[in-house]
Structures are given as C-alpha cells and as structure tokens.
Write an enzyme that holds these catalytic residues in place. Structure first.
Site, PDB file in Angstrom:
ATOM      1  N   ARG A  42       7.136  -3.428   8.532  1.00  0.00           N
ATOM      2  CA  ARG A  42       5.785  -3.786   8.976  1.00  0.00           C
ATOM      3  C   ARG A  42       5.816  -5.046   9.834  1.00  0.00           C
ATOM      4  O   ARG A  42       5.064  -5.166  10.807  1.00  0.00           O
ATOM      5  CB  ARG A  42       4.861  -3.969   7.775  1.00  0.00           C
ATOM      6  N   LYS A  56      -0.292  -7.746  10.320  1.00  0.00           N
ATOM      7  CA  LYS A  56      -0.626  -8.956   9.567  1.00  0.00           C
ATOM      8  C   LYS A  56      -0.566 -10.179  10.480  1.00  0.00           C
ATOM      9  O   LYS A  56       0.211 -11.114  10.276  1.00  0.00           O
ATOM     10  CB  LYS A  56       0.300  -9.107   8.354  1.00  0.00           C
ATOM     11  N   GLU A  58     -11.910  -2.213   5.222  1.00  0.00           N
ATOM     12  CA  GLU A  58     -11.129  -2.998   4.268  1.00  0.00           C
ATOM     13  C   GLU A  58     -11.975  -4.079   3.626  1.00  0.00           C
ATOM     14  O   GLU A  58     -13.034  -4.451   4.131  1.00  0.00           O
ATOM     15  CB  GLU A  58      -9.939  -3.688   4.964  1.00  0.00           C
TER      16      GLU A  58
END
Length: 345
Positions: free
Chosen positions: A90, A192, A228
């Site tokens: 990721r 992220k 989210e």
C-alpha cells in the site's frame, strides 16, 4: 533518549492503563533514497528529533505517506505482527501516486522487524495492548517550485497502546456528515497521504463536542453514499450480507478491511465491496468499523439529519464474532491458516 531517562520512563510504565497517547520508545529506523531512486543503508538509531531542511517537499507541499501496524505479545512471550507485506504494498501504491521512490517489500518488512526487535521491551504484556508501528515516507529533499523531492526518507517509530477498542463491549456513536466530503474523485483518498486527515479535524472536533465518537462521511458527488469514518473503513450487515464501499479512489484499501472480507466469506457470509446509501446504512442490522487503530469496532448508533438509529451490538453479533476471530489470529490464540502472521521472536 537512551539511558536514565528512557529506563526511568520504562520503569514507571503502567501496562494496565496504557491509554492512547504518545509514549516514546528507545529506537527508530531511518533510511534515505539514493540518486537512482533506490533505498539502502538503513539503520536503527536512538529515538529523537532529527533535522529537516525548510525547503523539503513534505513541509512545503505535503509530499508524504504514513502506515500503521501493531505488534502483539503472545501468551508464550513471543511477538508477532499481522500482514506487514500488505502495508508495504500500500505504501508503494501511495508512493507511485505522489511520485516518490519507495522501499521494496523486503526492505519494508525487514525494517519493521528491526525496529520492533530494538524496542521489544515496549511490546505490552499479553492482553494489555500492542506496540503501534508507524512507518513514514516523505519528501525530505529540497525544492522551491511545485515538484517532487529529489530525496525521500523512510522512517519508522513505535508507541505502545492499550486495547482502546474492544469489539462490542464499547460501541461507537457516529454523526453522518451531509456537507463536508472526506475525499474527492481523482484526489488522494485512496492512499494514506498525510494531508488527508487534517481537513477533517474541525468537523470531528465539533462532533465529539456534541457527544459523538466520530464522523461518517458521504460521497463528494451525490452526498448520499457512505464512504469512510475519519480514520477507518465502514461496514454494514443486513441478514447474511455484509457490504463495505469499494476502494475505487476515495476509499482507503485497509488491510484490516481486506482481512475481514476474507474471514466473513470463510464464515459463509456474502461479503461484498459495493456502494450503499445512507438510507441503507440506517436500515442495517449491524454496523462496524475496521482499521489498524480501531481493529474492528461496533457502531451502536448513527445520527443523520437529527434522526438517530440504534444498531445491534453485544456478544451475539457477527461483529463480535469477527472481532474475536481476527484479534485471536493477531494475538496468536487462533490458528493462522492463511499465512498472515509474521513472527518477530
């Protein structure tokens, strides 16, 4: 940091009341990219401040990523981590989006192992919490115009945490925000990126002042589809069906999220990545959130336009079953049949 101050702080640790706040440990790991974009010569160094140029890309343009993992102490005293290679992949995906070189999966996992071993005494006793591991990748090289940094730094530090979230024993109260989207199509909601989080500080602070645990955000286009919570993925349960929004650019592909989908299917549930509206959320039997920090945490209630809906929580829920299963694997009390656990010692 090492020596008297660190030893004194360690000697005063109350493992039964860790909480969820900054607790510096002994060491951190640092590695910088080479001119050709590769990484090498990483090292464990004492935890502490370090110098960064004011012209660095991370300070001026927010070119940076972070990851999060936990190391757990087993009943036999050993220590293990959960699917670190997925965090490495990721980070690589995020680095591609922000035009940064990134460590290889092997380098990433090896660095994580090194920093945990160096701070092994800070891994809480079995059942008392975990050692949070925070890898960072950021543009440390100097720039003036809007451009990616010529050099990037990979840094990892650790912090012991309590078992702050406990499945269904404590449930979340969410405020559904109908005005401020967390992420936009074409943006960086799917990685992220360090700059994803500060824009929601204000709305989350306001929600907490009203007694809510957190904010659930809707999509930026139609303002009706669930996306989210501020720092975790959302799931709904209705009969035998489990839904979570698809990771198509505005949803972070969480490692816990992916693991829960697989485990739910193993239990015979129809677990799907699928868009669902806020109306479908309010009609759900159960709602829960997943993430490194929250693990899997039940949502007890959600409020949307002054309408409050309560969801099923407690021992006899799928949320609790999934919580027991995944935390059992992470802590070494449930057999890992998928090869997800990596032993540190």
């Amino acid at each position: 940091m090492l020596g008297g101050e660190s030893d004194e702080r360690y000697g005063k640790m109350d493992w039964n009341n860790l909480g969820f706040h900054v607790i510096p440990t002994d060491y951190m790991y640092i590695m910088k990219s080479n001119a050709d974009g590769t990484f090498s010569d990483g090292a464990i160094i004492p935890f502490g401040t370090f110098q960064i140029n004011p012209n660095s890309s991370v300070l001026n343009y927010g070119q940076g990523l972070f990851e999060g993992m936990k190391a757990y102490r087993r009943e036999d005293g050993g220590v293990q981590i959960f699917r670190p290679e997925q965090n490495a992949l990721r980070m690589q995906m995020g680095a591609d989006r922000l035009l940064m070189p990134s460590p290889s999966v092997h380098q990433y996992v090896d660095a994580v192992k090194q920093v945990i071993r160096a701070n092994i005494r800070w891994v809480p006793p079995y059942g008392k919490g975990s050692l949070y591991v925070r890898p960072l990748l950021f543009g440390s090289g100097s720039v003036l115009g809007i451009s990616p940094a010529p050099q990037c730094t990979f840094l990892i530090y650790t912090n012991p945490l309590s078992n702050f979230y406990q499945g269904t024993s404590t449930s979340l109260s969410l405020l559904v925000d109908e005005k401020l989207p967390r992420a936009f199509p074409g943006g960086t909601g799917g990685i992220k990126n360090i700059s994803n989080y500060s824009p929601v500080f204000q709305v989350v602070k306001e929600a907490k002042a009203k007694g809510f645990s957190d904010v659930l955000f809707l999509d930026a286009v139609e303002h009706k589809y669930v996306e989210e919570v501020s720092s975790c993925n959302a799931f709904i349960v209705k009969d035998n069906v489990i839904l979570t929004p698809p990771a198509t650019g505005t949803i972070l592909p969480g490692v816990t999220r992916n693991s829960i989908i697989q485990l739910a299917r193993d239990l015979g549930y129809q677990a799907e990545e699928c868009k669902f509206s806020v109306d479908e959320l309010l009609e759900a039997d159960e709602v829960f959130c997943t993430g490194t920090a929250v693990g899997i945490s039940a949502v007890g209630r959600a409020t949307y336009k002054e309408k409050r809906v309560d969801f099923k929580t407690g021992e006899d829920t799928l949320t609790q079953k999934l919580y027991d299963l995944i935390t059992g694997i992470q802590k070494g009390v449930v057999e890992d049949t998928k090869g997800w656990v990596v032993n540190i010692q």
